[in-house]
Design a protein around this motif. Structure first.
Motif, PDB file in Angstrom:
ATOM      1  N   MET A 119       0.836  -1.189   0.000  1.00 13.49           N
ATOM      2  CA  MET A 119       0.000   0.000   0.000  1.00 13.49           C
ATOM      3  C   MET A 119       0.878   1.248   0.000  1.00 13.49           C
ATOM      4  N   VAL A 120       0.596   2.158  -0.889  1.00 10.98           N
ATOM      5  CA  VAL A 120       1.329   3.416  -0.968  1.00 10.98           C
ATOM      6  C   VAL A 120       0.572   4.472  -0.176  1.00 10.98           C
ATOM      7  N   ASP A 121       1.256   5.111   0.742  1.00 12.97           N
ATOM      8  CA  ASP A 121       0.621   6.139   1.568  1.00 12.97           C
ATOM      9  C   ASP A 121       0.240   7.363   0.740  1.00 12.97           C
ATOM     10  N   THR A 122      -0.885   7.961   1.092  1.00  9.55           N
ATOM     11  CA  THR A 122      -1.313   9.203   0.449  1.00  9.55           C
ATOM     12  C   THR A 122      -0.421  10.361   0.881  1.00  9.55           C
ATOM     13  N   TYR A 123      -0.060  10.361   2.160  1.00  8.73           N
ATOM     14  CA  TYR A 123       0.786  11.412   2.711  1.00  8.73           C
ATOM     15  C   TYR A 123       2.119  10.822   3.153  1.00  8.73           C
ATOM     16  N   LYS A 124       3.208  11.496   2.811  1.00 10.97           N
ATOM     17  CA  LYS A 124       4.529  10.960   3.153  1.00 10.97           C
ATOM     18  C   LYS A 124       4.936  11.273   4.584  1.00 10.97           C
ATOM     19  N   ASN A 125       4.258  12.246   5.211  1.00 10.56           N
ATOM     20  CA  ASN A 125       4.566  12.585   6.601  1.00 10.56           C
ATOM     21  C   ASN A 125       3.387  13.333   7.223  1.00 10.56           C
ATOM     22  N   TYR A 126       3.524  13.667   8.502  1.00  5.97           N
ATOM     23  CA  TYR A 126       2.419  14.326   9.196  1.00  5.97           C
ATOM     24  C   TYR A 126       2.178  15.734   8.680  1.00  5.97           C
ATOM     25  N   ASP A 127       3.218  16.438   8.311  1.00  6.66           N
ATOM     26  CA  ASP A 127       3.049  17.802   7.802  1.00  6.66           C
ATOM     27  C   ASP A 127       2.127  17.824   6.592  1.00  6.66           C
ATOM     28  N   GLU A 128       2.340  16.911   5.673  1.00 10.45           N
ATOM     29  CA  GLU A 128       1.468  16.821   4.489  1.00 10.45           C
ATOM     30  C   GLU A 128       0.034  16.506   4.901  1.00 10.45           C
ATOM     31  N   LEU A 129      -0.112  15.546   5.793  1.00 10.47           N
ATOM     32  CA  LEU A 129      -1.454  15.146   6.229  1.00 10.47           C
ATOM     33  C   LEU A 129      -2.188  16.304   6.899  1.00 10.47           C
ATOM     34  N   SER A 130      -1.508  17.009   7.767  1.00 14.01           N
ATOM     35  CA  SER A 130      -2.153  18.079   8.548  1.00 14.01           C
ATOM     36  C   SER A 130      -2.618  19.249   7.693  1.00 14.01           C
ATOM     37  N   LYS A 131      -2.064  19.376   6.501  1.00 14.32           N
ATOM     38  CA  LYS A 131      -2.466  20.462   5.600  1.00 14.32           C
ATOM     39  C   LYS A 131      -3.742  20.130   4.823  1.00 14.32           C
ATOM     40  N   LYS A 132      -4.096  18.851   4.810  1.00 16.15           N
ATOM     41  CA  LYS A 132      -5.275  18.408   4.053  1.00 16.15           C
ATOM     42  C   LYS A 132      -6.404  17.891   4.943  1.00 16.15           C
ATOM     43  N   GLU A 133      -6.039  17.316   6.077  1.00 18.23           N
ATOM     44  CA  GLU A 133      -7.025  16.714   6.972  1.00 18.23           C
ATOM     45  C   GLU A 133      -7.200  17.590   8.212  1.00 18.23           C
ATOM     46  N   VAL A 134      -8.392  17.540   8.799  1.00 22.52           N
ATOM     47  CA  VAL A 134      -8.717  18.420   9.931  1.00 22.52           C
ATOM     48  C   VAL A 134      -8.684  17.637  11.233  1.00 22.52           C
ATOM     49  N   ARG A 135      -7.832  18.111  12.136  1.00 29.74           N
ATOM     50  CA  ARG A 135      -7.722  17.460  13.439  1.00 29.74           C
ATOM     51  C   ARG A 135      -9.026  17.558  14.209  1.00 29.74           C
ATOM     52  N   ASN A 136      -9.388  16.480  14.877  1.00 28.33           N
ATOM     53  CA  ASN A 136     -10.622  16.329  15.663  1.00 28.33           C
ATOM     54  C   ASN A 136     -11.885  16.234  14.804  1.00 28.33           C
ATOM     55  N   ILE A 137     -11.702  16.225  13.492  1.00 26.11           N
ATOM     56  CA  ILE A 137     -12.812  15.933  12.572  1.00 26.11           C
ATOM     57  C   ILE A 137     -12.457  14.703  11.736  1.00 26.11           C
TER      58      ILE A 137
END
Length: 202
Positions: free
Chosen positions: A1-19
């Motif tokens: 499986m290839v990750d959509t985000y390579k690290n947390y910084d990338e993820l945090s810019k697209k996904e909303v914490r606590n949602i």
């Protein structure tokens, strides 16, 4: 499986914490930390296992997917997982045990990580109670130095990859989405006790 985000910084810019996801950190001034970085709806059941092992004895870190579907988009492989709260907690931990979910239609726990001593103690405790364990294959063996489980003070942690079949047996009717305490089976608590015993004697 290839990750959509390579690290947390990338993820945090697209996904909303606590949602879309949530982060839980519980520090109890222990030298041991239990983590579930693919918890919630990413690898169901792993959050509950990590939380129960930690209890009020060990530090706890959870990264949990909250989406109604497609939570695997939140999966960041262990070697790239760099969420700051996790890094901070792991950096001051001597022992780290990481709980993951693996595929599989047979109840098995794959024991990996660089802490072979703790891994052997976990293996002994689990097999003594009748749980099946096995050596992990490449990709889930947790042996890279940059795997978060190996970034503690000892530079060696224990990674448990628990198959879906095994996790289903921990919850009544195999319902991994219902995580209240009353839904957990006796087998769940037997498993937890095995891990706690291994940690306490190490």
């Amino acid at each position: 499986m290839v990750d959509t985000y390579k690290n947390y910084d990338e993820l945090s810019k697209k996904e909303v914490r606590n949602i879309d996801y949530k982060i839980t950190v519980k520090y109890v001034n222990s030298k041991t930390t239990c983590i579930s970085i693919h918890g919630g709806n990413i690898e169901p059941g792993t959050s509950e296992i990590a939380e129960e092992i930690a209890g009020n004895i060990y530090n706890l870190y959870k990264f949990e997917g909250l989406k109604n579907s497609k939570n695997l988009i939140l999966h960041i492989t262990s070697s790239n997982f760099d969420e700051p709260n996790a890094d901070k907690l792991i950096a001051k931990s001597e022992k780290v045990i990481s709980i993951h979910g693996a595929k599989g239609d047979k109840p098995v726990t794959y024991i990996g990580g660089l802490d072979k001593k703790l891994g052997k103690k976990v293996e002994n405790r689990l097999t003594k109670k009748g749980f099946k364990v096995a050596k992990p294959h490449a990709g889930i063996d947790g042996t890279t130095k940059n795997n978060i489980v190996n970034r503690g003070l000892s530079k060696a942690g224990c990674q448990l990859e628990i198959t879906l079949a095994q996790r289903r047996l921990f919850f009544k009717d195999g319902n991994l989405k219902k995580s209240n305490r009353s839904n957990k089976t006796d087998l769940f608590f037997e498993y937890i006790n095995c891990i706690r015993e291994a940690l306490s004697e190490y």
